[in-house]
Write an enzyme that holds these catalytic residues in place. Structure first.
Site: not given
Length: 364
Positions: A192, A291
């Protein structure tokens, strides 16, 4: 008669040779040329999953942060609810928020024993890290840093650089345990990065910072070379995973020589509207949802229908090789459609990866 037989034999060997060359051309190798054989076989097997008509997407779940929340509870909860166990099970080696006298206290790999058992019983482990911030004594994983601080972290002669090196050394010790047991690992460092919430990523919402992007690439590559060249960890399958809800998903890409799998961390209310699939698959690497879960900002938690997610994969994201659902309130069994997700004909669960001591056949 001899001539005909000789010609037939010659043609037979030409066909066999051509088939062998074609098969060889389709082999997908890890970026680490010295990867252990099991890691090579698994990497190639994963890359070929989209060629199947069914049993082509590995299910996954997050097990928690080691020495804090990690356990097999989430796997057992899924098993008890729908009769399936996730094929990929994830542990996070680092509690980057931990304040202590030594920054390496945030690193813990006591989840390894469960990951080894998971592998030996037909699953695959994924490891990520919410790293503590080397600009500080400990903790601060969400504290933003300047680019000059970032440069100091990359420099092993500085205090900050020595902290990073100590962190990496302890992480490598944990990965070494898994290597010693012959366990390949989906290794997902620095995830991320295109978001503004971790110290290694951007500092402002969707604001491009070319220097920052360059520093990130240097950090990722430093981690790769340390784990691969210095520590000889030949059991890692390297996963690059930007956030789906931010821009610049491929800007941070460290290069094809450093990544085995590309993925998206995606929290969504509409699985048909996830952004980034085309960008990531254009990098010509196997693709995963590293995710997934409902967002926490719009009241969707607890009511997301995961059956829509697997249908969206079939219709819009067919190159997906695995998904990894977060635990707690994001878990499929805490929402809707868990049975449809894990029991779909496209989904592979633990126990469907191996046939005896061999991976299930590659289908071309």
């Amino acid at each position: 008669m001899f001539k005909k037989t000789g010609i037939f034999i010659l043609l037979f060997f030409i066909i066999i040779s051509a088939f062998s060359q074609t098969a060889s051309a389709h082999t997908v190798n890890p970026v680490n040329p010295n990867a252990q054989m099991t890691t090579k076989e698994l990497t190639n097997w994963l890359a070929h999953l989209p060629n199947r008509t069914e049993n082509r997407i590995l299910s996954g779940a997050f097990g928690g942060y080691t020495n804090a929340t990690f356990s097999m509870t989430e796997a057992n909860r899924i098993k008890n609810a729908i009769g399936q166990s996730p094929a990929v099970y994830a542990c996070d080696y680092s509690r980057g928020w931990l304040e202590s006298g030594n920054i390496t206290d945030a690193i813990d790999y006591s989840c390894n024993s469960d990951l080894i058992s998971h592998w030996k019983s037909g699953g695959i482990p994924q490891i990520s890290m919410h790293l503590p911030n080397p600009a500080f004594q400990s903790g601060h994983y969400k504290t933003q840093i300047s680019n000059s601080q970032y440069q100091k972290i990359l420099d092993s002669s500085t205090t900050e650089g020595k902290r990073l090196d100590a962190i990496l050394s302890k992480i490598a010790d944990g990965l070494q345990q898994l290597k010693n047991e012959g366990v390949p690992v989906l290794f997902r460092p620095l995830h991320e990065m295109n978001g503004e919430w971790f110290w290694w990523g951007l500092t402002e919402y969707n604001k491009k910072d070319s220097q920052r992007i360059s520093l990130y690439k240097q950090l990722y590559q430093k981690i790769y070379h340390y784990m691969t060249d210095t520590r000889g960890l030949d059991n890692l399958i390297w996963v690059y995973a930007p956030d789906a809800n931010r821009e610049f998903k491929t800007d941070f890409y460290p290069g094809s020589s450093y990544v085995d799998i590309v993925g998206l961390d995606a929290y969504f209310s509409d699985p048909y509207s996830i952004k980034g699939y085309d960008e990531l698959t254009a990098l010509n690497k196997p693709f995963a949802f590293t995710e997934v879960g409902p967002p926490t900002t719009n009241g969707i938690v607890g009511s997301l229908d995961y059956s829509q997610f697997i249908n969206a994969i079939k219709q819009k994201y067919p190159k997906t090789i695995y998904f990894l659902a977060w635990d707690d309130e994001w878990s499929p069994v805490a929402n809707k459609g868990a049975s449809s997700l894990y029991n779909d004909s496209w989904t592979l669960n633990k126990g469907e990866v191996w046939q005896g001591s061999s991976l299930t056949p590659i289908v071309e």
